[in-house]
Design a protein around this motif. Structure first.
Motif, PDB file in Angstrom:
ATOM      1  N   PRO A   5      92.415  83.056  78.311  1.00 25.58           N
ATOM      2  CA  PRO A   5      93.151  84.191  77.729  1.00 25.58           C
ATOM      3  C   PRO A   5      93.303  85.361  78.704  1.00 25.58           C
ATOM      4  CG  PRO A   5      91.621  83.306  76.125  1.00 25.58           C
ATOM      5  CD  PRO A   5      91.321  82.608  77.421  1.00 25.58           C
ATOM      6  N   GLU A   6      94.545  85.748  78.952  1.00 25.75           N
ATOM      7  CA  GLU A   6      94.828  86.807  79.922  1.00 25.75           C
ATOM      8  C   GLU A   6      94.217  88.141  79.522  1.00 25.75           C
ATOM      9  OE1 GLU A   6      96.186  86.974  82.848  1.00 25.75           O
ATOM     10  OE2 GLU A   6      96.717  84.855  83.044  1.00 25.75           O
ATOM     11  N   HIS A   7      94.217  88.433  78.217  1.00 22.79           N
ATOM     12  CA  HIS A   7      93.700  89.735  77.795  1.00 22.79           C
ATOM     13  C   HIS A   7      92.190  89.839  78.054  1.00 22.79           C
ATOM     14  CE1 HIS A   7      92.801  87.328  74.194  1.00 22.79           C
ATOM     15  NE2 HIS A   7      91.898  88.243  73.869  1.00 22.79           N
ATOM     16  N   LEU A   8      91.510  88.696  78.030  1.00 24.43           N
ATOM     17  CA  LEU A   8      90.085  88.712  78.345  1.00 24.43           C
ATOM     18  C   LEU A   8      89.858  88.933  79.841  1.00 24.43           C
ATOM     19  CD1 LEU A   8      88.674  85.834  76.096  1.00 24.43           C
ATOM     20  CD2 LEU A   8      88.745  88.288  75.639  1.00 24.43           C
ATOM     21  N   GLY A  10      91.841  90.511  81.803  1.00 17.79           N
ATOM     22  CA  GLY A  10      92.180  91.914  82.057  1.00 17.79           C
ATOM     23  C   GLY A  10      91.042  92.836  81.654  1.00 17.79           C
ATOM     24  N   GLY A  11      90.438  92.534  80.513  1.00 19.50           N
ATOM     25  CA  GLY A  11      89.310  93.339  80.057  1.00 19.50           C
ATOM     26  C   GLY A  11      88.127  93.211  80.988  1.00 19.50           C
ATOM     27  N   TYR A  12      87.914  92.009  81.498  1.00 24.79           N
ATOM     28  CA  TYR A  12      86.815  91.782  82.432  1.00 24.79           C
ATOM     29  C   TYR A  12      87.000  92.605  83.701  1.00 24.79           C
ATOM     30  CZ  TYR A  12      84.126  89.535  86.114  1.00 24.79           C
ATOM     31  OH  TYR A  12      83.299  89.315  87.177  1.00 24.79           O
ATOM     32  N   GLN A  13      88.214  92.666  84.206  1.00 19.24           N
ATOM     33  CA  GLN A  13      88.475  93.455  85.416  1.00 19.24           C
ATOM     34  C   GLN A  13      88.198  94.937  85.170  1.00 19.24           C
ATOM     35  OE1 GLN A  13      89.029  92.498  88.514  1.00 19.24           O
ATOM     36  NE2 GLN A  13      88.847  90.368  87.827  1.00 19.24           N
ATOM     37  N   LYS A  14      88.574  95.425  84.006  1.00 21.73           N
ATOM     38  CA  LYS A  14      88.292  96.824  83.665  1.00 21.73           C
ATOM     39  C   LYS A  14      86.784  97.055  83.568  1.00 21.73           C
ATOM     40  CE  LYS A  14      92.599  97.740  81.158  1.00 21.73           C
ATOM     41  NZ  LYS A  14      93.195  98.083  79.832  1.00 21.73           N
TER      42      LYS A  14
END
Length: 213
Positions: A5-8, A10-14
């Motif tokens: 999942p891309e949103h995960l 992205g959240g991990y990078q943040k």
């Protein structure tokens, strides 16, 4: 084609660029020395009521177990699989937590289901239905009260679920002994998703009120 999942991601990078970068030393210490949280929180699986977010907690501060309707089953050493009981055992016996908080919340789907006697199982296993049977006697009494509105029955049942879990906590010998010795305290709390209000249960009366009011 498989894709995480891309949103995960992205959240991990943040997370890596934010909290982890800011608290990298703390994460390293926790990895080397292990966790030592002082509080166990039994909360609902509901994605809108995450204890770490509500209590603004950092890494290693809370030991959290989540299940449908934030329930603690009674002590049953019967050889079956008991995930919540296992987490409780570890928190009390190994981590030596000082406080256990059972935190319910408003608009709980599990509570809504147990109040609806006509609800159809979500699957042949009916795992939710069987799990929620722990509250069935109380649910039948509350659901049959025509003088209460649906919203009043829902909130009353959410409060009853918290009280029921605290009663069940005391069926565990390790909890009962440590509480009697003054080394462990049990608490009830209820979170209102729509307003953000936290209500705390009075240990003697069982009533809920907002801290400081």
């Amino acid at each position: 084609m498989y894709q995480f999942p891309e949103h995960l991601l992205g959240g991990y990078q943040k997370f890596m660029n934010g909290r982890f970068a800011e608290q990298q030393a703390r994460y390293k210490t926790l990895a080397e020395t292990g966790q030592q949280p002082k509080t166990l929180i039994v909360a609902c699986c509901d994605s809108r009521a995450a204890p770490e977010t509500i209590f603004d907690s950092g890494p290693g501060e809370l030991f959290v177990v989540r299940n449908v309707a934030n329930m603690v089953p009674p002590y049953e050493p019967d050889g079956q699989y008991h995930s919540t009981s296992a987490a409780l055992e570890f928190a009390v016996q190994s981590l030596r937590v000082k406080d256990i908080v059972v935190m319910g919340h408003g608009r709980c789907g599990g509570i809504k289901a147990v109040l609806d006697s006509g609800a159809e199982p979500l699957s042949p296993g009916d795992f939710i239905g069987k799990w929620m049977n722990m509250l069935k006697p109380s649910a039948e009494q509350i659901a049959g009260n025509d003088m209460m509105t649906a919203a009043e029955r829902q909130r009353a049942m959410e409060h009853v679920s918290i009280r029921n879990s605290i009663v069940n906590l005391r069926t565990f010998p390790c909890v009962q002994i440590l509480e009697q010795r003054g080394k462990l305290q049990l608490h009830g709390a209820w979170f209102d998703i729509s307003t953000g209000e936290l209500w705390v249960m009075d240990p003697k009366s069982g009533d809920f009120s907002r801290p400081g009011t």
